[in-house]
Design a protein around this motif. Structure first.
Motif: not given
Length: 390
Positions: A88, A91-93, A139-140, A142-143, A147, A162-163
């Motif tokens: 995370p 890159t993007t999910p 952030q991880a 949320e990622f 995902w 974050y996204y």
């Protein structure tokens, strides 16, 4: 009919693909092997034949890309599973979901994902990651939420810290449902929370069992509050020989060309420059004396003198190393991700000397139950496409 206790069952043993290079000595250019795909393939095919369940591919600036390397190795092996880094922040999910789906299909369901959040601050900065420690784990979290929904076939609309995702979807399905298993290692409280919420297997580096036991219990307790139960794995090195004396001589030889200056410089990086709690725990195991590195029975901290990450090895004859593995099994470890220098030769030693003591017979292995036939995958893909059009 009585059932065997967890410690009486054969563990799963993985191996390591040395995508940053390999060699016979630490801290030296003597007898070094460059990071070439032909060599990675040689190691992977050997461990596939020998009965190892999978391989870990490391990640970082000094390593060949784990995704591309795994894709190449998947076509050259039959049963081996590939534990590939999912990072995370780099890159993007949605893009990571498409990558995972493609590699899971290419490998016929042999993909495992190792969620990597930490690292050296300088290396993280070079990748464009400037968040502090706890923010990286937020952030991880949320990622992984995004995902997991994407890979499970959901349409995702998300607006978070974050996204932001609008009408995100994955048209190409994964083989393993609802998604390839997520593995994770993180020793901080923030890391334990991410593991408890999202992952299937929690990984730790090789600390003494009585120390590691409390950490595993904490992660499992956090997972239980969410109605979940985790499995556990251990990342550790092996130095196995026919006799104890031979094994300890091999350990001494491995660090024989490491200088005191190299040790001082490496330990400064580990203890001062890094914010990783796991790395701090590894560094704390160092006694400061290269002649007193056995920190628990058969557990040797010599590799951590100059190598970051997994810094301990199980050293000894097959019976003693197997006994130590059983002790780790008693506290819940089911999978051991091993390595040794050089990785090709040491894979053979582990398989030939240690596997019989653990009741592992690679010749009887079967293709993973996760494999599905092409017709089933094609049908699932067609169904998703029809749903997208409608």
């Amino acid at each position: 009919m009585s059932h065997p206790t967890p410690a009486a069952q054969s563990p799963d043993i993985f191996w390591f693909i040395p995508t940053h290079g390999d060699g016979a000595y630490l801290g030296s250019e003597t007898r070094q092997r460059p990071p070439e795909f032909a060599y990675f393939r040689e190691v992977a095919q050997a461990v596939d034949r020998l009965g190892f369940k999978g391989v870990l591919l490391p990640t970082g600036q000094s390593c060949e890309d784990s995704w591309i390397t795994a894709a190449g190795l998947a076509t050259a092996t039959e049963r081996l599973k590939f534990l590939v880094a999912l990072r995370p922040g780099v890159t993007t999910p949605a893009f990571a979901a498409r990558q995972a789906a493609a590699l899971d299909r290419l490998s016929d369901g042999r993909l495992l994902l190792n969620v990597v959040v930490g690292g050296h601050p300088a290396e993280l900065g070079a990748d464009g990651i400037f968040l502090d420690h706890d923010a990286r784990y937020a952030q991880a979290d949320e990622f992984l939420s995004i995902w997991r929904d994407l890979v499970a076939g959901k349409t995702v609309d998300h607006s978070g810290k974050y996204y932001r995702v609008e009408h995100g979807r994955l048209d190409f399905p994964v083989v393993q449902q609802p998604h390839p298993p997520l593995w994770f290692g993180g020793s901080s409280e923030a890391g334990h929370e991410v593991a408890a919420e999202h992952t299937s297997v929690y990984l730790s580096w090789g600390e003494p069992p009585h120390v590691l036991k409390d950490k595993l219990a904490d992660v499992q307790a956090r997972a239980a509050k969410r109605g979940r139960k985790l499995k556990f794995g251990l990342r550790i090195h092996f130095i196995v020989r026919e006799t104890e004396a031979e094994a300890w001589a091999a350990a001494d030889r491995l660090i024989s060309q490491v200088s005191d200056e190299q040790i001082e410089s490496a330990q400064k990086r580990f203890k001062v420059e890094m914010d990783s709690v796991g790395q701090a725990r590894m560094a704390a195991l160092q006694p400061g004396d290269r002649n007193k590195l056995e920190i628990a029975p058969n557990l040797w901290a010599g590799i951590g003198l100059v190598r970051r990450g997994a810094g301990t090895a199980l050293v000894g004859d097959p019976k003693s190393v197997a006994a130590r593995i059983r002790e780790y099994q008693e506290i819940g470890i089911e999978t051991f991700i091993g390595s040794g220098y050089p990785h090709l030769e040491e894979a053979y030693r582990v398989a030939e000397l240690l596997f019989p003591e653990l009741g592992i017979d690679g010749r009887r292995r079967k293709v993973s139950d996760n494999i599905v036939n092409e017709f089933a995958v094609g049908s699932h893909l067609a169904e998703r496409r029809r749903a997208a059009v409608s």
